[in-house]
Each structure stands twice: as structure tokens, then as C-alpha cells.
Design a protein around this motif. Structure first.
Motif, short mmCIF file in Angstrom:
data_model
loop_
_atom_site.label_atom_id
_atom_site.label_comp_id
_atom_site.label_asym_id
_atom_site.label_seq_id
_atom_site.Cartn_x
_atom_site.Cartn_y
_atom_site.Cartn_z
N MET A 305 29.11 6.61 -16.81
CA MET A 305 29.53 5.64 -17.57
C MET A 305 28.78 4.77 -18.32
O MET A 305 28.94 4.44 -19.56
N LYS A 306 27.43 4.35 -17.63
CA LYS A 306 26.72 3.71 -18.52
C LYS A 306 25.88 4.36 -19.60
O LYS A 306 26.12 3.88 -20.71
N GLU A 307 25.76 5.86 -19.30
CA GLU A 307 25.28 6.33 -20.53
C GLU A 307 26.03 6.73 -21.37
O GLU A 307 25.55 6.78 -22.68
N LEU A 308 27.25 6.73 -21.37
CA LEU A 308 28.36 6.73 -22.40
C LEU A 308 28.52 5.48 -23.39
O LEU A 308 28.67 5.60 -24.56
N PHE A 309 28.39 4.74 -22.47
CA PHE A 309 28.37 3.30 -23.52
C PHE A 309 27.06 3.20 -24.18
O PHE A 309 27.14 2.60 -25.21
N HIS A 310 25.90 3.72 -23.76
CA HIS A 310 24.63 3.52 -24.68
C HIS A 310 24.98 4.72 -25.65
O HIS A 310 24.28 4.42 -26.83
N ASP A 311 25.89 5.59 -25.70
CA ASP A 311 26.19 6.48 -26.58
C ASP A 311 27.53 6.36 -27.54
O ASP A 311 27.90 7.16 -28.16
N HIS A 312 27.83 5.09 -27.48
CA HIS A 312 29.22 4.67 -28.02
C HIS A 312 29.31 5.01 -29.64
O HIS A 312 30.28 4.88 -30.18
N ALA A 313 28.05 5.30 -30.33
CA ALA A 313 28.19 5.47 -31.80
C ALA A 313 28.91 6.84 -31.70
O ALA A 313 29.55 7.26 -32.76
N GLU A 314 29.03 7.96 -30.84
CA GLU A 314 29.56 8.93 -30.89
C GLU A 314 30.81 8.88 -30.01
O GLU A 314 31.73 9.84 -30.39
N THR A 315 30.82 8.23 -29.15
CA THR A 315 32.09 8.33 -28.06
C THR A 315 32.76 6.97 -28.20
O THR A 315 32.28 6.09 -27.87
N ARG A 316 33.98 6.94 -28.55
CA ARG A 316 34.79 5.82 -28.89
C ARG A 316 35.85 5.65 -27.65
O ARG A 316 36.29 4.29 -27.35
N GLU A 317 35.93 6.60 -26.85
CA GLU A 317 37.00 6.65 -25.81
C GLU A 317 36.32 7.45 -24.61
O GLU A 317 36.10 8.70 -24.73
N TYR A 318 36.66 7.01 -23.57
CA TYR A 318 36.28 8.04 -22.20
C TYR A 318 37.65 8.11 -21.55
O TYR A 318 38.29 7.11 -21.01
N ASP A 319 38.00 9.34 -21.60
CA ASP A 319 39.40 9.75 -21.03
C ASP A 319 38.81 10.24 -19.50
O ASP A 319 38.49 11.12 -19.04
N LEU A 320 39.24 9.40 -18.49
CA LEU A 320 39.05 9.78 -17.19
C LEU A 320 39.84 10.87 -16.63
O LEU A 320 39.47 11.29 -15.37
N GLY A 321 40.95 11.15 -17.09
CA GLY A 321 41.65 12.26 -16.96
C GLY A 321 42.39 12.19 -15.63
O GLY A 321 42.26 11.35 -14.61
N GLY A 322 43.36 12.94 -15.55
CA GLY A 322 44.22 13.19 -14.03
C GLY A 322 44.87 11.95 -13.84
O GLY A 322 45.39 11.06 -14.75
N SER A 323 45.06 11.66 -12.47
CA SER A 323 46.12 10.39 -12.08
C SER A 323 45.21 9.30 -12.14
O SER A 323 44.24 9.36 -12.10
N PHE A 324 46.08 8.12 -11.96
CA PHE A 324 45.45 6.97 -11.87
C PHE A 324 44.98 6.41 -10.39
O PHE A 324 45.65 5.73 -9.65
N ASP A 325 43.99 7.26 -10.02
CA ASP A 325 43.29 6.74 -8.43
C ASP A 325 42.89 5.72 -8.54
O ASP A 325 42.19 5.10 -9.39
N SER A 326 42.65 5.17 -7.13
CA SER A 326 42.25 3.82 -7.19
C SER A 326 40.89 3.53 -7.57
O SER A 326 40.44 2.44 -7.93
#
Length: 381
Positions: A305-326
Motif C-alpha cells: 500500500m505504501k509503495e503504491l502511494f509513492h507510485d501514484h503518478a502511474e497508479t490512480r486507483e488500487y482495486d483491492l478486489g474480491g469481497s469487502f473483507d474486514s
């Protein structure tokens, strides 16, 4: 737009020949088109999960000499509840997080009308259609039902997958500060505990060569994870073949994004992602049960998660996928809701199927829920 013509692809060789045209249409459909609509995804899926009682039923709408729409469908001989049924559905299973029709921009209604007309003309081949996990905000969803009902097709809709996602448009520190103090304290404790166990390192894989170098270790973790206990790990033969093939194809397109957590040089957890059109999709994650006391899955989740935020120039959305687990609710309240739309052709047998699905089944569910409430409350149903 010229006069639209439709054709149905039922032959695998002809399906494989669609690659160039499919890519051109998918690339032009939307800059935000998810990877699950790509030709590469469907070709890999069909190669490893198709066949048997499933047959291709891909509808291609032609505008002159070029495809203007593709309905990525298959026909499956199966059962709806306990009743035999021939069902037209998307080419998908639990690995497919989002489904939709692929349409050229600017002519949505006539293209959907052409798809539905083709289905109707070939209604002798199917009893019902089940289009699962269409995003609720898809412009195709309301129009599809309107067009079908105009044809006399009986429709019904149901809620489907709730898929959590994170908008990555700020810095990590700003986002993480919005997590609860309890969540941040838990993360600090996890990192302190695993740091005491030895040298911790995260590795990111993006090429086929990198994947092959770590493949056996990834499969070992999958085979010794909780996912193996439920029979759906990456190490099961069919899943293994599919994700191996997908890794090679995704690496060629620059989509592969696999994360490894190494402890003292040994792989203890991994996450298998695809990144495409500004979205990073989490498909699979596993940790080795031997190290469960160190919560390596949660640690890797935090680091990714932390790395994706540092990479936000290329990634605008993180799709956590699947069901809405706790555990996902600790990261985001945002959900991408999906709908499932059923279509039943106007003949007695299909009307019976509709009656079961939208008449009998809801009554039984309400009765079961009432029984459970009385039982849990100590009463007698």
C-alpha cells in the motif's frame, strides 16, 4: 455509423484470431478500461477454464469492416438452482473481478440493441442469460435492461460483488494519517515483531524472467497457505497453469506486478497484481502458515500500500478486489458496487426459471432468515 452486422464466434481458432481487432476496440473504448476486458485476459481464461460444458458464444458487432462492439460470452450447460439450464454468461469465474460489454464510444444504444437482437435471434440455443458483476456505474447496465425488455425478454437484477478500492491521489503520509490510531498502532506492533525475526525485504516482480526465478517459491507458499485449505490456492493445477500463462502475457504488456515478502532470504508471503490503465488490481495473496504468528500477509499488505502511494503518478486507483473483507475496511470505505442482470426468454421453460429465481428463492431466503432470527433470539419458529 454504417449498417451494423453481427456474428457469433464459437470456434476457438477464430476466437484467437480476434486478438488485433479486440485490442484496438478495447484500447479505444476507455482509458480506464479494466484489464479484465482485454483479449489477453479472456484468451488465458478460456485456455485454462473453458471447454467441457462451456462453449464460446462471443458476439461481434461489425460497423463496416471493423468491430464496433464485442460481447465476451460463453454458453454453459449447467443448472440454475437444481433445474437444468443453458445459460449465456460472461467468460468469467471467481478470478474475474469486473465484467462488461466492450463498445466503441458514441453509439452505446445501437450497439447494445445489436447484441440483444443477436441473442434473441439465436434464442433456441439458450434458456437464460446471466451477466454477472457489471459495475453499477456502467452506462451499459440500465440500457441493457431497457433494450432487452423492449424485445419481450424478462429481466431481473440482483446485487453482486462489492469491490473495495482506494483513490491514490495524495501522498502516503496524508492518507495514512486518516487511519485510526488503533490501526496504526497495530501496524507498528506487526513491523516490530517481524523485524525481530530477521532481515525483512520486499521484492517487486514485473518481468517473466523475474517471475520464473521465484515461481517455485511462490507456489510453495500458496500450497502451504489458508487458500490451499479451501481448495483455491495458486498452486492448484488449473489455477497454477492459468496464472503462469497470465504472468507471461501480462509481462509482455507491462501489466505484471507481483510483490514478495522475504524473511532471512525465504519467501513468506506474496501478492499477485496486475496494473493497467492507471489501476492496480489485487488478484491473489497468500502467506506461509509456518510464519502465521508473524502476520506476514498483513505486513506485506501495508508495505505494498505504501509503495503504491509513492507510485501514484502511474497508479490512480488500487482495486483491492474480491469481497469487502474486514481487513479491507480498515483501509477504505469506498466500494465499487456491481449488479447481476438475468434475462429469460419469453417461453414457458424460461418463465419457470424466472419464477424459481425471483419468486421461490426469495421466499425461501426470507423464511430462513426469520427462522434464524427466532432461533438466535431463543424463540420457536
Amino acid at each position: 455509423m454504417n449498417e451494423l452486422r453481427t456474428r457469433i464466434i464459437t470456434d476457438e481458432d477464430r476466437f484467437n484470431q480476434l486478438g488485433e481487432e479486440w485490442r484496438s476496440l478495447w484500447d479505444g473504448a476507455s482509458l480506464a478500461a479494466p484489464v479484465f476486458g482485454s483479449f489477453e485476459w479472456y484468451r488465458c481464461w478460456w485456455k485454462h477454464f473453458g471447454g467441457g460444458e462451456k462453449s464460446l458464444f462471443v458476439i461481434v458487432v461489425m460497423d463496416g469492416d471493423r468491430p464496433a462492439a464485442i460481447a465476451p460470452l460463453m454458453l454453459e450447460k449447467t443448472r440454475m438452482r437444481v433445474v437444468p439450464a443453458r445459460i449465456v454468461r460472461f467468460i468469467e469465474n471467481g478470478n474475474s473481478l469486473h465484467n462488461d460489454f466492450i463498445l466503441a464510444p458514441g453509439a452505446r444504444r445501437p450497439l447494445l440493441e445489436a447484441i440483444v437482437s443477436c441473442l434473441y435471434e439465436h434464442r433456441d440455443r439458450w434458456d437464460m442469460a446471466e451477466f454477472k458483476n457489471i459495475p453499477e456505474d456502467s452506462e451499459n447496465l440500465p440500457l441493457l435492461q431497457q433494450v432487452a425488455e423492449q424485445r419481450g425478454i424478462i429481466c431481473g437484477t440482483r446485487p453482486a460483488l462489492d469491490s473495495p478500492y482506494i483513490d491514490i491521489s495524495c501522498e502516503w503520509e496524508q492518507f495514512y494519517a486518516t487511519r485510526t490510531p488503533r490501526t496504526r498502532k497495530t501496524h507498528r506492533n506487526l513491523l516490530n515483531t517481524i523485524d525481530k525475526a530477521g532481515e525483512l525485504r520486499m521484492v517487486r516482480l514485473a518481468t517473466d524472467r523475474e517471475y520464473e526465478a521465484h515461481r517455485s517459491a511462490i507456489l510453495d507458499v500458496a500450497a502451504n497457505s489458508w487458500t490451499a485449505q479451501v481448495g483455491d490456492s495458486l498452486a492448484t493445477p488449473r489455477n497454477c497453469e492459468f496464472f503462469d500463462d497470465l504472468a507471461r502475457v501480462a509481462a509482455e504488456r507491462g501489466w505484471l506486478d507481483i510483490w514478495l515478502l522475504m524473511l532471512n532470504g525465504r519467501l513468506v508471503a506474496f501478492e499477485y497484481h496486475l496494473r493497467c490503465n492507471g489501476r492496480n488490481h489485487a488478484l491473489r495473496a497468500s502467506f506461509h502458515e509456518e510464519f502465521s504468528h508473524l502476520s506476514p500477509g498483513a505486513v506485506l499488505d501495508l508495505l505494498v500500500m505504501k509503495e503504491l502511494f509513492h507510485d501514484h503518478a502511474e497508479t490512480r486507483e488500487y482495486d483491492l478486489g474480491g469481497s469487502f473483507d474486514s481487513y479491507k475496511k480498515k483501509w477504505t470505505p469506498a466500494l465499487r458496487k456491481h449488479k447481476m442482470i438475468h434475462m429469460f426468454k419469453p417461453v414457458p421453460y424460461a418463465r419457470m426459471l424466472h419464477g424459481i429465481e425471483y419468486g421461490i428463492v426469495p421466499v425461501l431466503k426470507r423464511a430462513r432468515a426469520a427462522f434464524a432470527r427466532k432461533r438466535d433470539g431463543g424463540g420457536t419458529p
